[in-house]
Scaffold this active site. Structure first.
Site, PDB file in Angstrom:
ATOM      1  N   VAL A   4       0.841  -1.203   0.000  1.00  0.00           N
ATOM      2  CA  VAL A   4       0.000   0.000   0.000  1.00  0.00           C
ATOM      3  C   VAL A   4       0.869   1.244   0.000  1.00  0.00           C
ATOM      4  O   VAL A   4       0.620   2.204  -0.740  1.00  0.00           O
ATOM      5  CB  VAL A   4      -0.960  -0.016   1.218  1.00  0.00           C
ATOM      6  CG1 VAL A   4      -1.647   1.328   1.380  1.00  0.00           C
ATOM      7  CG2 VAL A   4      -2.000  -1.119   1.058  1.00  0.00           C
ATOM      8  N   ARG A  21       2.344   1.981  -3.451  1.00  0.00           N
ATOM      9  CA  ARG A  21       1.379   2.528  -4.403  1.00  0.00           C
ATOM     10  C   ARG A  21       0.894   3.914  -3.984  1.00  0.00           C
ATOM     11  O   ARG A  21       0.753   4.809  -4.820  1.00  0.00           O
ATOM     12  CB  ARG A  21       0.179   1.580  -4.518  1.00  0.00           C
ATOM     13  CG  ARG A  21      -0.927   2.062  -5.440  1.00  0.00           C
ATOM     14  CD  ARG A  21      -0.480   2.147  -6.866  1.00  0.00           C
ATOM     15  NE  ARG A  21      -1.578   2.485  -7.755  1.00  0.00           N
ATOM     16  CZ  ARG A  21      -1.464   2.646  -9.066  1.00  0.00           C
ATOM     17  NH1 ARG A  21      -0.298   2.497  -9.647  1.00  0.00           N
ATOM     18  NH2 ARG A  21      -2.520   2.951  -9.798  1.00  0.00           N
ATOM     19  N   GLU A  22       0.640   4.109  -2.708  1.00  0.00           N
ATOM     20  CA  GLU A  22       0.026   5.354  -2.247  1.00  0.00           C
ATOM     21  C   GLU A  22       0.984   6.532  -2.325  1.00  0.00           C
ATOM     22  O   GLU A  22       0.635   7.599  -2.828  1.00  0.00           O
ATOM     23  CB  GLU A  22      -0.479   5.197  -0.810  1.00  0.00           C
ATOM     24  CG  GLU A  22      -1.727   4.336  -0.670  1.00  0.00           C
ATOM     25  CD  GLU A  22      -2.987   5.040  -1.133  1.00  0.00           C
ATOM     26  OE1 GLU A  22      -2.927   6.242  -1.431  1.00  0.00           O
ATOM     27  OE2 GLU A  22      -4.036   4.377  -1.217  1.00  0.00           O
ATOM     28  N   SER A  23       2.176   6.364  -1.770  1.00  0.00           N
ATOM     29  CA  SER A  23       3.065   7.515  -1.609  1.00  0.00           C
ATOM     30  C   SER A  23       4.439   7.329  -2.203  1.00  0.00           C
ATOM     31  O   SER A  23       5.224   8.283  -2.228  1.00  0.00           O
ATOM     32  CB  SER A  23       3.219   7.826  -0.115  1.00  0.00           C
ATOM     33  OG  SER A  23       3.845   6.731   0.546  1.00  0.00           O
ATOM     34  N   TYR A  70      -5.769   0.101  -8.995  1.00  0.00           N
ATOM     35  CA  TYR A  70      -5.150   0.149  -7.664  1.00  0.00           C
ATOM     36  C   TYR A  70      -5.149  -1.235  -7.017  1.00  0.00           C
ATOM     37  O   TYR A  70      -4.118  -1.703  -6.512  1.00  0.00           O
ATOM     38  CB  TYR A  70      -5.925   1.151  -6.811  1.00  0.00           C
ATOM     39  CG  TYR A  70      -5.453   1.272  -5.385  1.00  0.00           C
ATOM     40  CD1 TYR A  70      -4.459   2.172  -5.044  1.00  0.00           C
ATOM     41  CD2 TYR A  70      -6.026   0.501  -4.373  1.00  0.00           C
ATOM     42  CE1 TYR A  70      -4.034   2.303  -3.733  1.00  0.00           C
ATOM     43  CE2 TYR A  70      -5.601   0.619  -3.060  1.00  0.00           C
ATOM     44  CZ  TYR A  70      -4.605   1.524  -2.742  1.00  0.00           C
ATOM     45  OH  TYR A  70      -4.185   1.645  -1.450  1.00  0.00           O
TER      46      TYR A  70
END
Length: 771
Positions: free
Chosen positions: A625, A628-630, A735
């Protein structure tokens, strides 16, 4: 003699070894091992936030080798520790002594440190001279910080004109963001002190209007208010100013703040103007802006109530078009698909500029509206109609960035209908583009038996490599009768042979990257970026991690980074900067056995495992996560206002804090990795508890629990691959696939067996977190 590094080597000590190797050899004959060990301990302590420990170690180093370059380096370490302890006056002595005989390559750093010590000790005029020398050196990592401190020294010593002269070009070249905003505020202060009040007011007002989402903008407003209290005739923000701030806030994903600014705009109107406006009714542009903000906040009924009257013929054409878009979105969210499709077609049929939207956005709106009008039957379950309309959209808009999505949903609608022959034909037409792996995988799923499915799964595995479709294809292969072993995905696949350039272009694949071999020391020294790498190593050797990372970032931004990407990633990893190593490997090196540890780092090793365990979440899922997120950037902020490593919205953080019984609202501390990771892992755990499956929980993390609960309720019992493919939001669909695939990559790196099962059934959602 004690060993140089008992146990795992610390980063600053390793960097110090590199610095010593690259620096000229010392002539000293004192006990080098004790000196080097003490300096490594000092650097490690300083980097770890223990300046007292750093000072004690520096004094041991000085006792071991007190003279020459070795003694100067020990003095430098002691001065830096004293500076970090807040003893600026005491720090100036050892830093000055070190600068009298500076170790190779460290003079710019020492000029900066001595300048800072003198500035903090109240000797601004002397500080300015040393900081100017640090600026003149143009040393990577040192020069940018020295420039900012030099300006502070000039301001503190009353040399306002010189400070302004330094600030003007610096502001002109500063990248957007915090640095530029802070410089602009400094220049405003300097301009006022020089008697250039209008220029000062203009700079502060521009900051408040152009970057209203930044803390510096709030500081600019406070500064203007202070000047007004001191007698300056600073004009207050008017209605148009507040509306401009509202437009920018809404464009940057802050609809609540935008509404507050619109309220201030109404209050800022002159009494006479307000009376006239009341007689004439609400002005259309601000009303439309308010409707967009309400729509973004999910207040659909309020948005529709404002947008409805704006569609009257007397309104400007752009306002009518914007209002029609708002009403289309409201109708779509309410499930009134026929009404929404008709409204979307009206938006698509016009091309007028919509107030406050950027030109790129209002021009793209017609294409988006046409696509949504074609896609709505799919959402309503009219799959045959959806397939026809989406195919027609793709043919009519071949250059649209949504054309590929339209072709995919046209084919997928046929898969859902069970029209196997038609679906297979539509999927075959997608094999030559970026959807090749998906097309092959679903042809295999439609195949009448294992004999026909196996070759298609093998092709999908090669085309999908280690992505979602490659992993899912290998899992399905392993479940076929006669498979070589259980699961079929127990080991990573052999990398497929790189296609020729024409074949790669035909498949829509990026060109294969050829990984450079490691550079020999002499080759590395010949690279233009070598001085910056040496500077970073030297700074790390002193425990100055922040300055070292600035130097490495400068290399990463440079045109010569490709040739030194490997050493750069190594140094970034030694510095504990996973994000920089990840970015360099991703953008400059590509995937290989050598780069895998940079592409899939284990960030925050002291924080992440216990926080994940406390939330009962697999650490590998949290890492995926984060990736992918940051991209592992702790300070990143999205256009929608999400913050930090796990990209949490402040409102979500506040509710999580209240749920956990925290006495202080954690929303203000989301840039802190510990706070962000803890809340993000906890939130992910709550979603897993409610939805019972990682894929569904990830969909909820991206799109929100309300949307995911509707999908999970309507499609409970579907195989996981079908459930994911049916996610209506393109972003969420991608995502979920990416995060699940990256979790498997982390599992492989940890020596764990694969856990991906595309055949498992998606569960129905339970009760639980709904925000």
């Amino acid at each position: 003699m004690r060993p140089l590094h008992p146990g795992p080597p610390t980063l600053p000590a390793l960097a110090l070894v590199v610095a010593l190797i690259w620096a000229p050899a010392s002539r000293a004959s004192e006990p080098l091992s004790d000196w080097l060990g003490a300096l490594g301990d000092s650097a490690s302590a300083l980097d770890a936030g223990d300046p007292a420990g750093a000072l004690a170690a520096a004094r041991r180093a000085s006792a071991a080798l007190p003279r020459g370059a070795a003694g100067a380096r020990a003095e430098a370490a002691a001065g830096l520790a004293l500076l970090a302890l807040g003893r600026a006056t005491d720090a100036a002595g050892p830093l000055g002594a070190a600068l009298a005989a500076p170790p190779a390559g460290l003079a710019p750093c020492l000029e900066l440190a001595l300048g800072q010590a003198l500035l903090e000790g109240g000797r601004a005029a002397e500080a300015a001279a040393h900081l100017a020398a640090a600026v003149e050196s143009a040393a990577p990592g040192v020069e940018p910080r020295a420039r900012r401190l030099e300006i502070r020294a000039l301001l503190s010593s009353g040399r306002f004109a010189e400070a302004a002269d330094r600030l003007e070009p610096l502001l002109a070249t500063a990248p957007p963001g915090q640095d530029g905003a802070a410089l602009q505020l400094q220049l405003a202060e300097a301009s006022r002190l020089l008697g250039r009040a209008p220029r000062a007011w203009s700079l502060a007002r521009a900051l408040a209007l152009d970057q209203p989402e930044r803390e510096e903008a709030a500081a600019a407003l406070a500064t203007l208010e202070r000047w007004r209290g001191e007698g300056d005739q600073v004009p207050p923000l008017g209605a148009e100013d507040h509306r401009a701030r509202a437009e920018r806030l809404l464009a940057r994903g802050r609809p609540g703040e935008a509404l507050a600014e619109l309220d201030l705009a109404e209050g800022a109107a002159q009494p006479g103007a307000a009376t006239a406006a009341a007689r004439a009714g609400p002005t259309p542009e601000p009303t439309l802006l308010r409707a967009f903000a309400l729509l973004a906040l999910g207040r659909h009924a309020d948005a529709a109530a404002l947008a409805g009257p704006l569609r009257e013929a007397a309104q400007p054409a752009g306002v009518r078009r914007g209002a029609t878009w708002v009403l289309a979105r409201v109708a779509s969210r309410a499930g009134r698909q026929a009404e929404a499709a008709a409204l979307y077609r009206r938006v698509a049929a016009t091309a007028e500029p919509i107030p406050w939207l950027t030109e790129a956005r209002w021009r793209d709106l017609g294409d988006e509206a046409a696509y949504l009008a074609a896609w709505l039957p799919y959402d309503a379950g009219a799959l045959r109609q959806a397939s026809r309309q989406l195919t027609a959209f793709a043919r009519a808009h071949p250059a649209s960035r949504r054309a590929e999505d339209a072709r995919w949903f046209a084919a997928w609608a046929l898969v859902r209908l069970g029209a196997r022959a038609e679906a297979a034909r539509a999927l075959r037409q997608l094999e030559a583009g970026p959807l090749r792996a998906a097309a092959l995988y679903w042809q295999a799923r439609l195949a009448p038996g294992p004999a026909k499915a196996r070759p298609l799964y093998l092709q999908a595995s090669a085309a999908g490599s280690e992505g979602w479709y490659g992993l899912a294809a290998r899992a399905r292969l392993g479940a076929l009768p006669g498979a070589p072993g259980p699961g079929g995905d127990s080991a990573p696949p052999r990398p497929p042979t790189a296609p020729t350039a024409p074949a790669a272009r035909a498949a829509g694949a990026p060109a294969a990257q050829v990984e450079p071999g490691p550079l020999a020391p002499l080759e590395l020294s010949a690279q233009p970026a070598a001085p910056a790498l040496r500077a970073a190593a030297a700074l790390l050797g002193l425990g100055l991690r922040g300055l070292a990372l600035e130097s490495l970032e400068e290399v990463a931004r440079g045109g010569e980074v490709r040739a030194v990407a490997g050493p750069l990633a190594e140094l970034a990893t030694f510095a504990g900067e996973d994000e920089l190593a990840f970015r360099v490997a991703r953008d400059r090196l590509g995937a290989s056995a050598r780069t895998r540890r940079w592409l899939y780092p284990s960030p925050q090793p002291a924080l992440l495992p216990p926080l994940a365990a406390a939330a009962a979440v697999d650490p590998d899922l949290v890492r995926a996560v984060l990736r992918r997120e940051s991209g592992f950037r702790a300070g990143i902020r999205s256009g929608a206002g999400a913050i930090g490593l796990m990209q949490l919205l402040p409102a979500t953080a506040s509710r999580l804090g209240a749920l956990a019984g925290l006495s202080q609202d954690p929303a203000r501390r989301l840039a802190d990795p510990a706070v962000n990771l803890g809340l993000g892992a906890h939130y992910l755990g709550l979603l897993l508890d409610r939805f019972g499956d990682e894929a569904v929980a990830l969909a909820a993390y991206n799109a929100g629990p309300a949307a995911a609960s509707a999908w999970a309720r309507d499609r409970a019992g579907l195989p996981l691959d079908e459930w994911i493919e049916a996610i209506p939001y393109k972003e969420t669909r991608a995502y979920v696939k990416v995060v699940l695939a990256e979790r498997q990559a982390y599992r492989r790196l940890g020596g764990l067996a694969p856990s991906l099962d595309p055949a498992r059934r998606a569960p129905a959602p339970g009760d639980g977190v709904a925000f």
